[in-house]
Motif scaffolding. Structure first.
Motif, PDB file in Angstrom:
ATOM      1  N   UNK A 126       8.380 -11.230  17.325  1.00 33.52           N
ATOM      2  CA  UNK A 126       7.869 -11.613  16.009  1.00 33.52           C
ATOM      3  C   UNK A 126       7.271 -13.008  16.064  1.00 33.52           C
ATOM      4  N   UNK A 127       6.308 -13.242  15.191  1.00 34.79           N
ATOM      5  CA  UNK A 127       5.751 -14.586  15.024  1.00 34.79           C
ATOM      6  C   UNK A 127       6.155 -15.180  13.683  1.00 34.79           C
ATOM      7  N   UNK A 128       7.088 -14.520  12.986  1.00 34.83           N
ATOM      8  CA  UNK A 128       7.511 -15.052  11.685  1.00 34.83           C
ATOM      9  C   UNK A 128       8.427 -16.256  11.893  1.00 34.83           C
ATOM     10  N   UNK A 129       8.663 -16.979  10.807  1.00 35.59           N
ATOM     11  CA  UNK A 129       9.585 -18.101  10.832  1.00 35.59           C
ATOM     12  C   UNK A 129      10.999 -17.583  11.065  1.00 35.59           C
ATOM     13  N   UNK A 130      11.650 -18.082  12.088  1.00 31.55           N
ATOM     14  CA  UNK A 130      13.021 -17.674  12.353  1.00 31.55           C
ATOM     15  C   UNK A 130      13.926 -18.899  12.299  1.00 31.55           C
ATOM     16  N   UNK A 131      15.132 -18.698  11.788  1.00 30.19           N
ATOM     17  CA  UNK A 131      16.164 -19.726  11.829  1.00 30.19           C
ATOM     18  C   UNK A 131      17.169 -19.295  12.880  1.00 30.19           C
ATOM     19  N   UNK A 132      17.164 -19.991  14.003  1.00 28.95           N
ATOM     20  CA  UNK A 132      17.934 -19.573  15.168  1.00 28.95           C
ATOM     21  C   UNK A 132      19.415 -19.413  14.833  1.00 28.95           C
ATOM     22  N   UNK A 133      19.958 -20.362  14.084  1.00 25.96           N
ATOM     23  CA  UNK A 133      21.393 -20.358  13.814  1.00 25.96           C
ATOM     24  C   UNK A 133      21.745 -19.391  12.692  1.00 25.96           C
ATOM     25  N   UNK A 134      21.027 -19.483  11.569  1.00 29.96           N
ATOM     26  CA  UNK A 134      21.363 -18.642  10.416  1.00 29.96           C
ATOM     27  C   UNK A 134      21.206 -17.156  10.714  1.00 29.96           C
ATOM     28  N   UNK A 135      20.276 -16.797  11.603  1.00 31.96           N
ATOM     29  CA  UNK A 135      20.047 -15.393  11.916  1.00 31.96           C
ATOM     30  C   UNK A 135      20.879 -14.900  13.100  1.00 31.96           C
ATOM     31  N   UNK A 137      20.798 -15.733  16.262  1.00 36.69           N
ATOM     32  CA  UNK A 137      20.091 -15.537  17.530  1.00 36.69           C
ATOM     33  C   UNK A 137      20.756 -16.358  18.619  1.00 36.69           C
ATOM     34  N   UNK A 138      20.770 -15.809  19.829  1.00 36.92           N
ATOM     35  CA  UNK A 138      21.339 -16.536  20.960  1.00 36.92           C
ATOM     36  C   UNK A 138      20.333 -17.498  21.577  1.00 36.92           C
ATOM     37  N   UNK A 139      19.073 -17.066  21.663  1.00 40.32           N
ATOM     38  CA  UNK A 139      18.062 -17.889  22.304  1.00 40.32           C
ATOM     39  C   UNK A 139      16.684 -17.461  21.816  1.00 40.32           C
ATOM     40  N   UNK A 140      15.759 -18.416  21.777  1.00 43.41           N
ATOM     41  CA  UNK A 140      14.396 -18.172  21.311  1.00 43.41           C
ATOM     42  C   UNK A 140      13.423 -18.688  22.363  1.00 43.41           C
ATOM     43  N   UNK A 141      12.365 -17.931  22.611  1.00 41.80           N
ATOM     44  CA  UNK A 141      11.279 -18.389  23.480  1.00 41.80           C
ATOM     45  C   UNK A 141      10.069 -18.625  22.604  1.00 41.80           C
ATOM     46  N   UNK A 142       9.550 -19.839  22.609  1.00 35.92           N
ATOM     47  CA  UNK A 142       8.393 -20.181  21.784  1.00 35.92           C
ATOM     48  C   UNK A 142       7.532 -21.216  22.504  1.00 35.92           C
ATOM     49  N   UNK A 143       6.301 -21.351  22.010  1.00 34.37           N
ATOM     50  CA  UNK A 143       5.400 -22.399  22.476  1.00 34.37           C
ATOM     51  C   UNK A 143       5.153 -23.344  21.323  1.00 34.37           C
ATOM     52  N   UNK A 144       4.742 -24.559  21.645  1.00 36.37           N
ATOM     53  CA  UNK A 144       4.482 -25.546  20.604  1.00 36.37           C
ATOM     54  C   UNK A 144       5.567 -26.596  20.600  1.00 36.37           C
ATOM     55  N   UNK A 145       5.728 -27.265  19.472  1.00 41.58           N
ATOM     56  CA  UNK A 145       6.677 -28.350  19.346  1.00 41.58           C
ATOM     57  C   UNK A 145       7.710 -28.021  18.275  1.00 41.58           C
ATOM     58  N   UNK A 150      20.025 -29.334  15.729  1.00 34.07           N
ATOM     59  CA  UNK A 150      21.030 -28.297  15.934  1.00 34.07           C
ATOM     60  C   UNK A 150      20.768 -27.479  17.192  1.00 34.07           C
ATOM     61  N   UNK A 151      19.652 -27.715  17.840  1.00 29.72           N
ATOM     62  CA  UNK A 151      19.242 -26.864  18.956  1.00 29.72           C
ATOM     63  C   UNK A 151      19.201 -27.625  20.263  1.00 29.72           C
ATOM     64  N   UNK A 321      12.859 -23.225  12.042  1.00 26.34           N
ATOM     65  CA  UNK A 321      13.142 -24.101  10.894  1.00 26.34           C
ATOM     66  C   UNK A 321      13.664 -25.443  11.372  1.00 26.34           C
ATOM     67  N   UNK A 322      13.177 -26.533  10.765  1.00 26.32           N
ATOM     68  CA  UNK A 322      13.676 -27.857  11.091  1.00 26.32           C
ATOM     69  C   UNK A 322      14.470 -28.393   9.942  1.00 26.32           C
TER      70      UNK A 322
END
Length: 322
Positions: A126-135, A137-145, A150-151, A321-322
């Motif tokens: 997915x390219x949607x906004x994800x909140x790693x902790x609230x959802x 998720x164990x780990x996220x792979x992304x590009x950008x900054x 919390x991460x 999310x920041x």
């Protein structure tokens, strides 16, 4: 003096307010516990405990020393648990979020599955906004900054966007020599799935922004690669996704001297005192095999300053999310 063992005796005596009870808990006689604390007080040069026939109470210095002692013992116990975890075999479900273009990462993911068959991958493209902790998720792979205290983050490597087309397209339509020439070419565009906006091409031009034709638009990368290979136009694609095509000549670079772009792929996971074996091996494996140029993990924040996550750096901008 066995400093660590004596600290343990001191904490037990302070909690129990009794040498007898503390000694019983630790398998010592009350006199042995008392002698150990006497040696500790002599070593420190202060009295830690007030002793009477009825009770044991802490001095002001003892209260201060107790807080530090608890912290030292707690850190040691945490270190013991963390080392014990590393001896466990990686297993269980690992929830991973990847960009829509993550299908291009499947060779590395498939190889990981073969290397660690007891780890079950739950992949969310997915390219949607994800909140790693609230959802959860164990780990996220992304590009950008991204900047989120919390991460934890590990840099996988650099990539760049480049303009490419097939030799078949060049034979039919010619090779653009200047950015302005693109006005007369079939351009294949990527549209951000979240915002609906076209991803800008990283063209350096002294002229005003070039209004590029739209031969086709897609919100994932794979169709653009296929169309470019078939000679249907010029596409703006990440270099890591088309390395084989460039090496074999199926695609060729366009206007290399007039494009400029660099992006960064990162792994992100929730910061915690302990790192599970399944997460540890996944982070290490992806760092080694996904993209060259990996770095050691670090916490985002003062030691790893990053710009805001609002940057759309490349085709797979970070959506955390920041």
């Amino acid at each position: 003096m066995d400093t660590f063992g004596t600290l343990k005796i001191f904490v037990h005596v302070a909690d129990a307010r009794s040498f007898t009870v503390a000694g019983r808990q630790l398998g010592l006689s009350s006199s042995a516990a008392g002698k150990a604390l006497t040696r500790l007080e002599e070593h420190l040069g202060v009295r830690l405990l007030h002793r009477s026939t009825r009770s044991v109470t802490l001095t002001p210095e003892g209260n201060c020393f107790l807080e530090r002692s608890r912290r030292i013992l707690g850190e040691f116990e945490a270190a013991e648990r963390e080392v014990a975890i590393t001896r466990q075999s990686p297993s269980g479900t690992l929830r991973v979020s990847l960009p829509l273009a993550g299908m291009l990462m499947m060779p590395a993911l498939s190889a990981f599955m073969l290397a660690y068959p007891e780890v079950e991958l739950d992949l969310d493209f997915t390219d949607r906004l994800v909140d790693v902790i609230d959802e959860g998720l164990d780990v996220v792979i992304r590009a950008g900054e991204v900047r989120d205290s919390r991460l934890m983050t590990r840099t996988l490597g650099q990539f760049r966007l480049m303009l490419v087309c097939s030799p078949r397209y060049v034979a039919r339509s010619g090779m653009p020599r200047q950015p302005a020439d693109l006005r007369h070419h079939a351009c294949l565009h990527h549209r951000y799935a979240t915002s609906g906006k076209l991803e800008p091409w990283p063209i350096k031009s002294s002229q005003n922004a070039i209004d590029l034709p739209r031969r086709a638009v897609a919100n994932t990368i794979e169709p653009l690669i296929d169309m470019a290979e078939r000679g249907l136009g010029i596409a703006c694609l990440p270099d890591f996704a088309i390395r084989d095509q460039l090496r074999t000549g199926l695609l060729t670079a366009v206007l290399e001297d007039h494009t400029r772009h660099e992006g960064t792929f990162r792994l992100l996971w929730p910061s915690s005192r302990y790192m599970s074996p399944k997460l540890r091996v996944f982070v290490d494996y992806m760092s080694e095999h996904l993209i060259a140029g990996s770095q050691s993990p670090s916490r985002t924040g003062p030691m790893d300053k990053m710009p805001s996550s609002s940057s759309n750096s490349g085709a797979f901008h970070v959506l955390t999310k920041t």
